[in-house]
Design an enzyme around this catalytic site. Sequence first.
Site, PDB file in Angstrom:
ATOM      1  N   ASP A   1      21.037  -5.870  60.190  1.00 30.11           N
ATOM      2  CA  ASP A   1      20.467  -5.205  59.023  1.00 30.11           C
ATOM      3  C   ASP A   1      19.817  -3.901  59.475  1.00 30.11           C
ATOM      4  OD1 ASP A   1      18.878  -7.570  60.113  1.00 30.11           O
ATOM      5  OD2 ASP A   1      17.291  -6.361  59.227  1.00 30.11           O
TER       6      ASP A   1
ATOM      7  N   GLU B   1      12.668  -2.012  70.694  1.00 29.82           N
ATOM      8  CA  GLU B   1      13.602  -2.922  70.029  1.00 29.82           C
ATOM      9  C   GLU B   1      15.074  -2.529  70.188  1.00 29.82           C
ATOM     10  OE1 GLU B   1      13.318  -2.324  65.829  1.00 29.82           O
ATOM     11  OE2 GLU B   1      14.003  -4.323  65.313  1.00 29.82           O
TER      12      GLU B   1
ATOM     13  N   ARG C   1      17.854 -18.234  54.309  1.00 29.99           N
ATOM     14  CA  ARG C   1      18.696 -17.387  55.145  1.00 29.99           C
ATOM     15  C   ARG C   1      18.731 -17.837  56.606  1.00 29.99           C
ATOM     16  NH1 ARG C   1      16.184 -11.692  55.426  1.00 29.99           N
ATOM     17  NH2 ARG C   1      15.940 -11.955  53.198  1.00 29.99           N
TER      18      ARG C   1
ATOM     19  N   ASP D   1      -0.552  15.904  74.072  1.00 34.00           N
ATOM     20  CA  ASP D   1      -0.219  15.760  72.652  1.00 34.00           C
ATOM     21  C   ASP D   1      -1.068  14.687  71.972  1.00 34.00           C
ATOM     22  OD1 ASP D   1       0.909  13.452  73.596  1.00 34.00           O
ATOM     23  OD2 ASP D   1       2.983  13.993  73.138  1.00 34.00           O
TER      24      ASP D   1
HETATM   25  O1  LIG Z   1      12.106  -6.717  57.878  1.00 34.83           O
HETATM   26  C1  LIG Z   1      13.379  -6.207  57.858  1.00 34.83           C
HETATM   27  C2  LIG Z   1      14.362  -7.113  58.536  1.00 34.83           C
HETATM   28  O2  LIG Z   1      13.840  -7.411  59.832  1.00 34.83           O
HETATM   29  C3  LIG Z   1      14.563  -8.300  60.609  1.00 34.83           C
HETATM   30  O3  LIG Z   1      15.708  -7.708  61.167  1.00 34.83           O
HETATM   31  C4  LIG Z   1      15.581  -7.001  62.351  1.00 34.83           C
HETATM   32  O4  LIG Z   1      14.702  -7.615  63.267  1.00 34.83           O
HETATM   33  C5  LIG Z   1      15.030  -8.954  63.664  1.00 34.83           C
HETATM   34  C6  LIG Z   1      13.983  -9.386  64.636  1.00 34.83           C
HETATM   35  O5  LIG Z   1      14.031  -8.626  65.819  1.00 34.83           O
HETATM   36  C7  LIG Z   1      16.444  -9.043  64.198  1.00 34.83           C
HETATM   37  O6  LIG Z   1      16.820 -10.380  64.316  1.00 34.83           O
HETATM   38  C8  LIG Z   1      17.441  -8.352  63.288  1.00 34.83           C
HETATM   39  O7  LIG Z   1      18.690  -8.294  63.929  1.00 34.83           O
HETATM   40  C9  LIG Z   1      16.941  -6.942  63.011  1.00 34.83           C
HETATM   41  O8  LIG Z   1      17.861  -6.244  62.225  1.00 34.83           O
HETATM   42  C10 LIG Z   1      14.965  -9.561  59.870  1.00 34.83           C
HETATM   43  O9  LIG Z   1      15.840 -10.335  60.629  1.00 34.83           O
HETATM   44  C11 LIG Z   1      15.599  -9.244  58.541  1.00 34.83           C
HETATM   45  O10 LIG Z   1      15.912 -10.416  57.868  1.00 34.83           O
HETATM   46  C12 LIG Z   1      14.613  -8.408  57.767  1.00 34.83           C
HETATM   47  O11 LIG Z   1      15.112  -8.139  56.513  1.00 34.83           O
HETATM   48 CA   LIG Z   2       0.910  12.031  75.342  1.00 38.78          CA
END
Ligand SMILES: OC[C@H]1O[C@H](O[C@H]2O[C@H](CO)[C@@H](O)[C@H](O)[C@H]2O)[C@H](O)[C@@H](O)[C@@H]1O
Ligand SMILES: [Ca+2]
Length: 731
Positions: free
Chosen positions: A465, A660, A344, A106
């Site tokens: 989030d 992730e 934050r 692929d």
């Molecule tokens: O960019 C979008 C959001 O990204 C982050 O959130 C996500 O990744 C983080 C890092 O791995 C993690 O701590 C979080 O739980 C995830 O949902 C960031 O923390 C957000 O503030 C941001 O808006």
């Molecule tokens: Ca492949």
Amino acid sequence: MSSKSVSATAGSRQSSASSTGSIDPFSVAQVYYGPETDFTTHRIGNLIRTRTLSTVQTRSSTNTPDFMKSVPRRRASQDAQSLTPRKFLVDVNSTLQTLLESEDTDGNMQITIEDLGPKVLQLGTANSNGFNKFDIRGTYMLSNLLQELTLAKEYGRKSIILDEQRLSENPVSRLSRLIRTQFWDSLTRRIDASLLEIIAVDPKNRSKDQSPRIYVPPSQKEQYEYYVQEAAKRPHLNLQVEYLPESITAEFVKSLNNKPGLLALAMDHVVDEFTGQPTLRGKPFVVPGGRFNELYGWDSYMIALGLMVDGRIDLAKGILENFIFEVKHYGKILNANRSYYLCRSQPPFLTDLALKVYEKTIYDPGALELLKESFKAAIMEYKQVWMSAPRLDQESGLSCYHPDGIGIPPETEASHFVHLLMPFAEKHELPIEEFQKQYNDGIVKEPALDGYFVHDRAVRESGHDTTYRLEKRCANLATIDLNSLLYKYEVDIAHTIRTMFGDKLVLDDGSVETSAAWDRRARRRRNLIDQYLWDEEKGMYFDYDIVQKKKSNYESATTFWAMWAGCASPKQAARLVSDALPKFEEFGGLCSGTEKSRGPIGLDRPNRQWDYPYGWAPQQILAWVGLIRYGYEEDAERLVYRWLYMITKAFVDYNGIVVEKYDVTRPVDPHRVDAEYGNQGSDFKGVAKEGFGWVNASYTFGLTLITSHARRALGACTPPGLFYASQSTYV
Ligand SMILES: OC[C@H]1O[C@H](O[C@H]2O[C@H](CO)[C@@H](O)[C@H](O)[C@H]2O)[C@H](O)[C@@H](O)[C@@H]1O
Ligand SMILES: [Ca+2]
């Protein structure tokens, strides 16, 4: 700040070439494919002559590489019965090309179970100078071959001697080895000259100004001068260095949206080993990976758990010291150290991290002092962030996620809010980009959107989030997550002041903290949690809505955080195990929430990544520890097995992938997550080099919680159902 001399880079400590001249088949890539093993270069005195593979194929005893001399030479036919582990002689480029052409059907530069190739490729053995061929069969070995060849090529190798063991390695051993020896190093950062080019990169920066930028707290003059000097040495970088003001307001943070940058972290005074001059060196930390190239709050705590299992105490300690710096200079442990995160925070874990680092460094000079600094910072954070307006709900006495901020969070993916903003843009007859600009600048007023973004920022502070649990209401929710974590702070602070500091901790402003006040706070919060968040009928905790004055009915895996923090009674814990756990347990471990709570999904109501059917490493880790804390080891081990199995199977079938988050309901391709910004960690060519921070940690940490029998079953990719069915026959 301590005064040390600059040491070698982290990766260089991992040499595996033995004194006998043979090479460990599981050495790190930089050693395995490094100059020491390059048999095409022939050293005579100080001269290095380059040889071609064809010369090697007619090798004489004089050009046999050291590590091959230890392998007895045999007639070609003996390869087949040889008990000595097999080695292959491989021409890197041509083999890579053939492999991809025949197996990556692929064309995504990965070899997975979805490719439809013959699933077999022949390699010539080193003993026969490539004459005898052996089959490399199956997705796992072929994808390992792709990974090894990709690395060899990156290290500039044209030909290699490749151990078969490196291709057939037990997958549990392989993944944990890669995490320990490679992934942590790939994810390690420090904000100084050594890594400026890498740490300055921010894939989330969507502003026109793409120059790398560092913001320095006003008291950190030395840091400021250091970065200015380093920027001058690298004009090509166009690095901008700016001071932050004394007072950080939401308006100021919004004003940085068009020129986002890194926020400075802790540094040590060191002596430059080349110039002998004093200089600064950034304290190390570990980033999550993918688009997240900065120090995160709760990711870092989870990552540190894995680092400590892997003996990387230096990095766990670096994270702790950077957290203390953040509390001192930014007033909180930041969501992450970029300018757009200045208002934050994230779920707080400082006291537990400090205690764990202390346990690991107890005999080191300065360990007790670091513990004291950590607890002083935790007390400051507790009071100024979590127990102050707007996060503290005076009426209930509980806390909510509720950061300050103005406008649309700039770090999200471009398309993230389009669906939400489009009707407003149409109403004002503006193109969407122009509407966003005018709304952020306060030219266009939309109170409904202001309300939306208060909660949206709170959702991001919660770390969850995004999810329908928290959307449009997060700042109004006293969550079980946050209040469990604060209970843990209170208990830890009381205990540590009493047992480590003679029941008296003097803060920087001269005030004195004693354990009694913290014991009282903990008792009070536990009562409040019981009163507002515990549902006796359902046998689990729910979030409490401080505006509606009633419990939310969304079933969230954060209910188990109360067990992690120790604020559930044994009876409540038993109910959580009997009544709640079955709602969240899926094929691959715990799901973030239940399907019923999430509700129907469709074009107008898309999937959210923190809802059903997704599972996240921190949810697993906290539940495992909580279950073990209350004596539910079997349940914990079963959940660990499910999670590790899912990660291992995806790793085996999908070219070494570690991502992730996972869809815990998908046994075959759990890494496939089609929600929000996709899945970090899946976008690699040939070989994955960093995994994802907290998943790496959950793997390493999880392996310490299962029996060796379970670990063997995992290595054989025995599905959880089969493994536990076979176990029950022995009971
Ligand atoms: O960019 C979008 C959001 O990204 C982050 O959130 C996500 O990744 C983080 C890092 O791995 C993690 O701590 C979080 O739980 C995830 O949902 C960031 O923390 C957000 O503030 C941001 O808006
Ligand atoms: Ca492949």
